[in-house]
Design a protein around this motif. Sequence first.
Motif, PDB file in Angstrom:
ATOM      1  N   UNK B 302       0.701  -1.031   0.193  1.00 39.62           N
ATOM      2  CA  UNK B 302       0.160   0.198  -0.113  1.00 39.62           C
ATOM      3  C   UNK B 302       1.056   1.208   0.277  1.00 39.62           C
ATOM      4  N   UNK B 303       1.696   1.102   1.151  1.00 46.79           N
ATOM      5  CA  UNK B 303       3.141   2.560   1.137  1.00 46.79           C
ATOM      6  C   UNK B 303       3.204   2.703  -0.269  1.00 46.79           C
ATOM      7  N   UNK B 304       3.823   1.432  -0.804  1.00 48.14           N
ATOM      8  CA  UNK B 304       4.330   1.579  -2.217  1.00 48.14           C
ATOM      9  C   UNK B 304       3.880   2.362  -3.633  1.00 48.14           C
ATOM     10  N   UNK B 305       2.619   1.571  -3.434  1.00 47.08           N
ATOM     11  CA  UNK B 305       1.549   2.339  -4.799  1.00 47.08           C
ATOM     12  C   UNK B 305       1.524   4.191  -3.970  1.00 47.08           C
ATOM     13  N   UNK B 306       1.147   3.948  -2.605  1.00 45.92           N
ATOM     14  CA  UNK B 306       0.607   5.672  -2.565  1.00 45.92           C
ATOM     15  C   UNK B 306       1.978   5.680  -3.045  1.00 45.92           C
ATOM     16  N   UNK B 307       3.544   5.681  -2.432  1.00 41.65           N
ATOM     17  CA  UNK B 307       4.461   6.961  -2.844  1.00 41.65           C
ATOM     18  C   UNK B 307       4.436   6.964  -4.331  1.00 41.65           C
ATOM     19  N   UNK B 308       4.304   5.985  -5.704  1.00 43.01           N
ATOM     20  CA  UNK B 308       4.345   6.141  -6.881  1.00 43.01           C
ATOM     21  C   UNK B 308       3.026   6.922  -7.295  1.00 43.01           C
ATOM     22  N   UNK B 309       2.233   6.759  -6.544  1.00 39.78           N
ATOM     23  CA  UNK B 309       0.837   8.138  -7.227  1.00 39.78           C
ATOM     24  C   UNK B 309       0.482   9.649  -6.557  1.00 39.78           C
ATOM     25  N   UNK B 310       1.615   9.429  -5.557  1.00 42.26           N
ATOM     26  CA  UNK B 310       1.438  10.935  -5.117  1.00 42.26           C
ATOM     27  C   UNK B 310       2.893  11.155  -5.405  1.00 42.26           C
ATOM     28  N   UNK B 311       3.025  11.238  -6.327  1.00 48.87           N
ATOM     29  CA  UNK B 311       5.007  11.193  -7.651  1.00 48.87           C
ATOM     30  C   UNK B 311       6.192  10.964  -6.647  1.00 48.87           C
ATOM     31  N   UNK B 312       5.876  10.564  -5.854  1.00 51.33           N
ATOM     32  CA  UNK B 312       7.352  10.979  -5.297  1.00 51.33           C
ATOM     33  C   UNK B 312       8.055   9.639  -5.528  1.00 51.33           C
ATOM     34  N   UNK B 313       8.069   8.466  -6.139  1.00 57.56           N
ATOM     35  CA  UNK B 313       9.101   8.183  -6.550  1.00 57.56           C
ATOM     36  C   UNK B 313       9.143   8.957  -8.008  1.00 57.56           C
ATOM     37  N   UNK B 314       8.908   9.427  -8.892  1.00 54.23           N
ATOM     38  CA  UNK B 314       8.920  10.248  -9.614  1.00 54.23           C
ATOM     39  C   UNK B 314      10.255  11.398  -9.849  1.00 54.23           C
ATOM     40  N   UNK B 315       9.473  12.046  -8.469  1.00 47.41           N
ATOM     41  CA  UNK B 315       9.960  13.672  -8.221  1.00 47.41           C
ATOM     42  C   UNK B 315      11.993  12.599  -7.752  1.00 47.41           C
ATOM     43  N   UNK B 316      11.807  11.017  -7.025  1.00 53.17           N
ATOM     44  CA  UNK B 316      13.065  11.214  -6.577  1.00 53.17           C
ATOM     45  C   UNK B 316      13.768  10.255  -7.063  1.00 53.17           C
TER      46      UNK B 316
END
Lengths: 356, 356
Positions: B302-316
């Motif tokens: 769930x955390x991974x999914x939300x980190x992707x959804x909120x743009x954190x993965x792209x940003x990082x």
Amino acid sequence: MNANNIVDATTRSPARVDEVLDRFFSLSTTRAATLAPAYEALWKTLRSNTNGGKRFRPRMVMTAYEGLGGEDLAAAAHVGASFELLHTALIVHDDVIDRDFVRRGIPNVSGSYRDIAHTAGLSIPTAEHRGMSVAVIAGDLALTGAFRLMGLAETNSATRARLLNILDDAVFASAAGELIDVDFSLYSGVPSVEEIVDMERLKTAVYSFEAPLQAGAVLAGAPESVISALGKFGREIGIAYQIVDDLLGVFGDEHATGKTTIGDIREGKRTTLIAYASTRPEWSAISHLVGKSSLTPAEAQIVRTELEACGAKDFTERLAGEHADRAVAALADGNVPQRLVDELTPIVAAVLERVR
Amino acid sequence: MNANNIVDATTRSPARVDEVLDRFFSLSTTRAATLAPAYEALWKTLRSNTNGGKRFRPRMVMTAYEGLGGEDLAAAAHVGASFELLHTALIVHDDVIDRDFVRRGIPNVSGSYRDIAHTAGLSIPTAEHRGMSVAVIAGDLALTGAFRLMGLAETNSATRARLLNILDDAVFASAAGELIDVDFSLYSGVPSVEEIVDMERLKTAVYSFEAPLQAGAVLAGAPESVISALGKFGREIGIAYQIVDDLLGVFGDEHATGKTTIGDIREGKRTTLIAYASTRPEWSAISHLVGKSSLTPAEAQIVRTELEACGAKDFTERLAGEHADRAVAALADGNVPQRLVDELTPIVAAVLERVR
């Protein structure tokens, strides 16, 4: 350790050493402030923990150096300051290992940071771990500072290399002593007197006496025979000092030493006194009291009485005297110039005076 | 950190560095054996903890040194070995601070000594404290060894003084980063992305990239402009490396990195990913899961999914790319010889490859 008598017995002033340490801490604190306010605060804590000392090891450096005719006091002060930072590093990490949060009645690095964290709302165990974590970092900085200041002593590169070797050897010995001490405190048997003396020599005497005296002599360009005689003197007087410390921890004048006379018994500290006593029939009467965490003053008095009755006190005083005699003999072998002998001899008396 | 790709990307062999380290550990172990069997054992443990590494920092030293035409490989190997011992010192003490007893699936110094003490009958808390105590001592020995080996590098005294300064600065930065990291883990707020990047730079990037590259250049006698450009390159690629590490700790391939993708989330590690996510509306859906010690794999997903959804993965990922670009730009400023640029450029790709 309490070194008042010895400080009184040394004629060389550590004022130059304080200047070097002040400059080192001012520069480091200013640099730290550019990185983070918390880091600046850590450097201030490390500085105040270093400022409490009597500059005992620097005095040994300066006494040997000036007594051998050395004239570059700035260089000697860097060597002295290096040993003072080594001392800070070792006691800060020793306090982590012993889970001590107070030194001489004042919170040490671990204690200061534990208190800040606890006041900020963290639980005691978490606050204690934070205190110890910061102390691990602080000790690393002090150890690094010791090597930095030694490297900054103005001298030729062969001498500097030798000074760095002496510092390195001191850390090597001290780490061995600390490790052996940790083992003593964890396992139930009582080590022999020889094992205790060896541990105390490694843990404290080498870096407090032997190494600083030798470093002062090396920097002064003294002949090998003098460096060797001072090393022997330092080793023996350092051992005598530690043995006297064992006596003071049980039989001392708390007011004069600033050290309780119940703590060592309560924590079951392995000392020359205890090692000797454990080989005597009287041991069975007190072995259950040595290391008893709820020890009462009355029980401590029973231990003291039995340590005297079984001859442990006499034995230990004699042992200290023997090592002090060997220290004097090392000075008398003809290699050390008389003016330095005259400066070092009062230190021998001062070490023994502490228990008289 | 896992550095396989980067190791593959470096062409300089650390064989000479291994020789220096072997000699250092052999001599130290032999000396330790004359003091106490337990001390010899500690040196063996320290040696095996050092031998596990990829010699990543020595490779940086050798790459800069040889790439700038340096020919005294023995001197460079001492500098490289010094950084490897610094790395050992810092991770051994970092594990004390993090209460970690295992590193890469194998008991570390604390873990080895905890296990020995527990097997000998001591309680877990006492055995853990013993493990951590020995690790404090071991880290001090490794740190001292780093200064010893740097001092032994054959070069002129001005260069050696500068190398010792670089080592000193690396410890200074790393201690600051460690302190800031300790504070992050204790207080509840989430720091900003900038604060995280700064902490990661200080704690790891300086001593892993910036300092070894600069030390290699200084030893090679490179002009200031090259030393400065390599420092800039090291700083930027080091930051990129740490940001990629943050990504791998959540989105990595556990098999390839040897690092779980649940540990960082479970311990609530403050990373660039989390710092960004905490500023987004989606954070409220996962903030209770980040740092939840009983986190399940499903909750981690769930955390991974939300980190992707909120743009954190792209940003990082973008942030890592920006720092990598700046690293490339530092190399392209015309000061660094083309042959060294050609050797360092694959390292940039390898850092980014790790998440692609």
